[in-house]
Design a protein around this motif. Structure first.
Motif, PDB file in Angstrom:
ATOM      1  N   SER A 219       0.821  -1.206   0.000  1.00  0.00           N
ATOM      2  CA  SER A 219       0.000   0.000   0.000  1.00  0.00           C
ATOM      3  C   SER A 219       0.862   1.266   0.000  1.00  0.00           C
ATOM      4  CB  SER A 219      -0.932   0.001   1.211  1.00  0.00           C
ATOM      5  OG  SER A 219      -1.724   1.171   1.239  1.00  0.00           O
ATOM      6  N   LEU A 220       1.931   1.252   0.811  1.00  0.00           N
ATOM      7  CA  LEU A 220       2.821   2.408   0.866  1.00  0.00           C
ATOM      8  C   LEU A 220       3.543   2.613  -0.468  1.00  0.00           C
ATOM      9  CD1 LEU A 220       4.449   2.124   4.424  1.00  0.00           C
ATOM     10  CD2 LEU A 220       2.755   3.791   3.637  1.00  0.00           C
ATOM     11  N   GLU A 221       3.884   1.534  -1.143  1.00  0.00           N
ATOM     12  CA  GLU A 221       4.576   1.651  -2.430  1.00  0.00           C
ATOM     13  C   GLU A 221       3.701   2.343  -3.468  1.00  0.00           C
ATOM     14  OE1 GLU A 221       7.453  -2.260  -1.926  1.00  0.00           O
ATOM     15  OE2 GLU A 221       5.614  -2.383  -3.108  1.00  0.00           O
ATOM     16  N   ILE A 222       2.379   2.229  -3.302  1.00  0.00           N
ATOM     17  CA  ILE A 222       1.451   2.889  -4.220  1.00  0.00           C
ATOM     18  C   ILE A 222       1.251   4.355  -3.827  1.00  0.00           C
ATOM     19  CG2 ILE A 222      -0.923   2.945  -5.061  1.00  0.00           C
ATOM     20  CD1 ILE A 222      -0.972  -0.103  -4.719  1.00  0.00           C
ATOM     21  N   ASP A 223       0.985   4.582  -2.528  1.00  0.00           N
ATOM     22  CA  ASP A 223       0.654   5.930  -2.047  1.00  0.00           C
ATOM     23  C   ASP A 223       1.880   6.799  -1.777  1.00  0.00           C
ATOM     24  OD1 ASP A 223      -2.053   4.560  -0.035  1.00  0.00           O
ATOM     25  OD2 ASP A 223      -2.008   5.185  -2.140  1.00  0.00           O
ATOM     26  N   GLU A 224       2.934   6.187  -1.223  1.00  0.00           N
ATOM     27  CA  GLU A 224       4.141   6.935  -0.835  1.00  0.00           C
ATOM     28  C   GLU A 224       5.385   6.159  -1.264  1.00  0.00           C
ATOM     29  OE1 GLU A 224       4.255   9.853   0.624  1.00  0.00           O
ATOM     30  OE2 GLU A 224       2.149  10.167   1.185  1.00  0.00           O
ATOM     31  N   PRO A 225       5.662   6.102  -2.581  1.00  0.00           N
ATOM     32  CA  PRO A 225       6.777   5.275  -3.070  1.00  0.00           C
ATOM     33  C   PRO A 225       8.133   5.643  -2.466  1.00  0.00           C
ATOM     34  CG  PRO A 225       5.969   6.769  -4.791  1.00  0.00           C
ATOM     35  CD  PRO A 225       4.968   6.788  -3.678  1.00  0.00           C
ATOM     36  N   GLU A 226       8.402   6.935  -2.280  1.00  0.00           N
ATOM     37  CA  GLU A 226       9.687   7.339  -1.706  1.00  0.00           C
ATOM     38  C   GLU A 226       9.796   6.907  -0.249  1.00  0.00           C
ATOM     39  OE1 GLU A 226      10.371  11.355  -4.449  1.00  0.00           O
ATOM     40  OE2 GLU A 226      10.407  11.473  -2.259  1.00  0.00           O
ATOM     41  N   LEU A 227       8.705   7.073   0.492  1.00  0.00           N
ATOM     42  CA  LEU A 227       8.701   6.650   1.888  1.00  0.00           C
ATOM     43  C   LEU A 227       8.860   5.135   1.981  1.00  0.00           C
ATOM     44  CD1 LEU A 227       8.289   7.186   4.905  1.00  0.00           C
ATOM     45  CD2 LEU A 227       5.811   7.067   4.507  1.00  0.00           C
ATOM     46  N   ALA A 228       8.157   4.401   1.115  1.00  0.00           N
ATOM     47  CA  ALA A 228       8.263   2.944   1.105  1.00  0.00           C
ATOM     48  C   ALA A 228       9.695   2.505   0.827  1.00  0.00           C
ATOM     49  CB  ALA A 228       7.315   2.355   0.061  1.00  0.00           C
ATOM     50  N   ASP A 229      10.359   3.241  -0.067  1.00  0.00           N
ATOM     51  CA  ASP A 229      11.750   2.922  -0.394  1.00  0.00           C
ATOM     52  C   ASP A 229      12.651   3.163   0.805  1.00  0.00           C
ATOM     53  OD1 ASP A 229      14.484   4.270  -2.041  1.00  0.00           O
ATOM     54  OD2 ASP A 229      13.824   2.229  -2.402  1.00  0.00           O
ATOM     55  N   ASP A 230      12.421   4.267   1.533  1.00  0.00           N
ATOM     56  CA  ASP A 230      13.215   4.563   2.731  1.00  0.00           C
ATOM     57  C   ASP A 230      13.025   3.472   3.787  1.00  0.00           C
ATOM     58  OD1 ASP A 230      14.189   6.877   1.653  1.00  0.00           O
ATOM     59  OD2 ASP A 230      12.695   8.174   2.594  1.00  0.00           O
ATOM     60  N   ILE A 231      11.783   3.031   3.943  1.00  0.00           N
ATOM     61  CA  ILE A 231      11.493   1.986   4.936  1.00  0.00           C
ATOM     62  C   ILE A 231      12.151   0.675   4.530  1.00  0.00           C
ATOM     63  CG2 ILE A 231       9.653   0.573   5.941  1.00  0.00           C
ATOM     64  CD1 ILE A 231       7.835   3.028   5.777  1.00  0.00           C
ATOM     65  N   ARG A 232      11.989   0.306   3.251  1.00  0.00           N
ATOM     66  CA  ARG A 232      12.513  -0.983   2.799  1.00  0.00           C
ATOM     67  C   ARG A 232      14.041  -1.043   2.899  1.00  0.00           C
ATOM     68  NH1 ARG A 232      10.330  -5.143   0.500  1.00  0.00           N
ATOM     69  NH2 ARG A 232       8.343  -4.122   0.089  1.00  0.00           N
TER      70      ARG A 232
END
Length: 335
Positions: A219-232
């Motif tokens: 879900s984060l990769e769709i809505d907040e791709p940059e944030l998802a990348d930082d988390i991953r």
């Protein structure tokens, strides 16, 4: 030894020794039994203290007391402003951090002492931002259980809010506490600690079940791709074993039971299986494949538990500096 090398207990022992037995005895009256025992042991083990260390500890103590007085007078912003004028930005930030640690007062104490299921019933109808704030102050394991029990839509929203949270205003925390106090008739102290951020949500996601973790990340990769990348970048899931070099994979496999590996590989893609099989002997690879065929269908829960065991081994080896994980973007991290 410099004062920077001393931990909190050692500094407290130096302070009490410097103050003398009478004043120290008065301070002991306000401490818990376990704190008194810990300090007594530390004082007993302290052989000698240089005048320089005594002076530095006293100065640090004075600065923390001064900061606490400023906070009481006008809040943390007021304290920070005055300390920056007196000590400079860097030293002021250091004093505020030490004060936060020394106070050891956190909001939502009643929630940390409550069963996660009861907490869920209590907060699930709150606004996602409120839930995010509360989870940020809980232990990672407790927050993970609560996050995993929320609805799928709520999980992603709350996770995003935790990751984007930085320093919460004491006034906001106080207002949230005031509302919750009405429901529980409890008196909760104010806190000035930093809560939330990417590290906070990573710790929580590392503790939730894989299904919840995947759902939130997708879900984060769709809505907040940059944030998802930082988390991953700060996380490691079983499929990320592809980020390990061959030597690291071979080191990990030495600590993994064959039976655990067989179960963990049941639901993985061919690429993951191939990279693992190529890093073991042909005989062992054949045995693992035979075991996988022989065991037949396996519950997803068992597969996830086996994968988490291996991920735990990988993280321990990384922390020990025995393996290297490529974090992507040409930035290899060696721990």
């Amino acid at each position: 030894m410099a004062v920077e090398d001393l931990n909190g207990v050692q500094k407290a022992a130096v302070l009490l020794i410097t103050l003398g037995p009478e004043k120290s005895a008065e301070i002991f009256k306000h401490l818990k039994e376990e704190e008194i025992e810990e300090l007594t042991l530390e004082i007993a083990n302290t052989r000698s203290i240089t005048p320089e260390i005594k002076e530095e500890v006293i100065n640090e103590f004075y600065q923390v007391c001064l900061a606490q007085q400023y906070i009481a007078e006008g809040g943390i912003g007021y304290a920070k402003e005055l300390l920056e004028k007196a000590l400079g930005d860097e030293r002021a930030a250091d004093v505020i951090t030490k004060l936060t640690a020394s106070l050891q007062v956190r909001p939502f104490e009643f929630i940390r002492k409550t069963e996660p299921s009861q907490v869920l019933n209590f907060i699930q109808d709150e606004h996602p931002q409120t839930i995010a704030m509360i989870l940020s102050y809980l232990s990672s394991s407790q927050a993970a259980l609560i996050l995993g029990a929320l609805s799928a839509e709520m999980q992603a929203d709350v996770a995003k809010r935790i990751a984007l949270m930085d320093r919460t205003s004491p006034d906001v925390v106080k207002e949230v506490e005031r509302v919750l106090e009405r429901k529980l008739s409890s008196l909760i102290n104010q806190d000035y600690t930093v809560a939330g951020g990417v590290d906070a949500i990573v710790a929580i996601l590392n503790a939730v079940d894989r299904r919840t973790e995947k759902r939130i990340m997708e879900s984060l990769e769709i809505d907040e791709p940059e944030l998802a990348d930082d988390i991953r970048k700060k996380m490691f899931v079983f499929e990320d074993i592809l980020l390990l070099d061959n030597r690291s994979i071979q080191r990990v496999l030495r600590d993994v039971e064959n039976s655990t590996l067989s179960v963990a590989l049941k639901s993985t893609n061919e690429e993951v299986q191939n990279v693992i099989f190529t890093n073991m002997s042909q005989r062992l690879a054949a045995m693992i494949k035979e075991d996988m065929d022989y065991m037949g269908p396996v519950r997803m829960k068992d597969v996830e538990e086996a994968q988490q065991q291996i991920v735990g081994i990988i993280r321990k080896l990384e922390d020990a500096g025995e393996i290297v994980i490529s974090r992507g973007g040409g930035d290899d991290l060696v721990v």
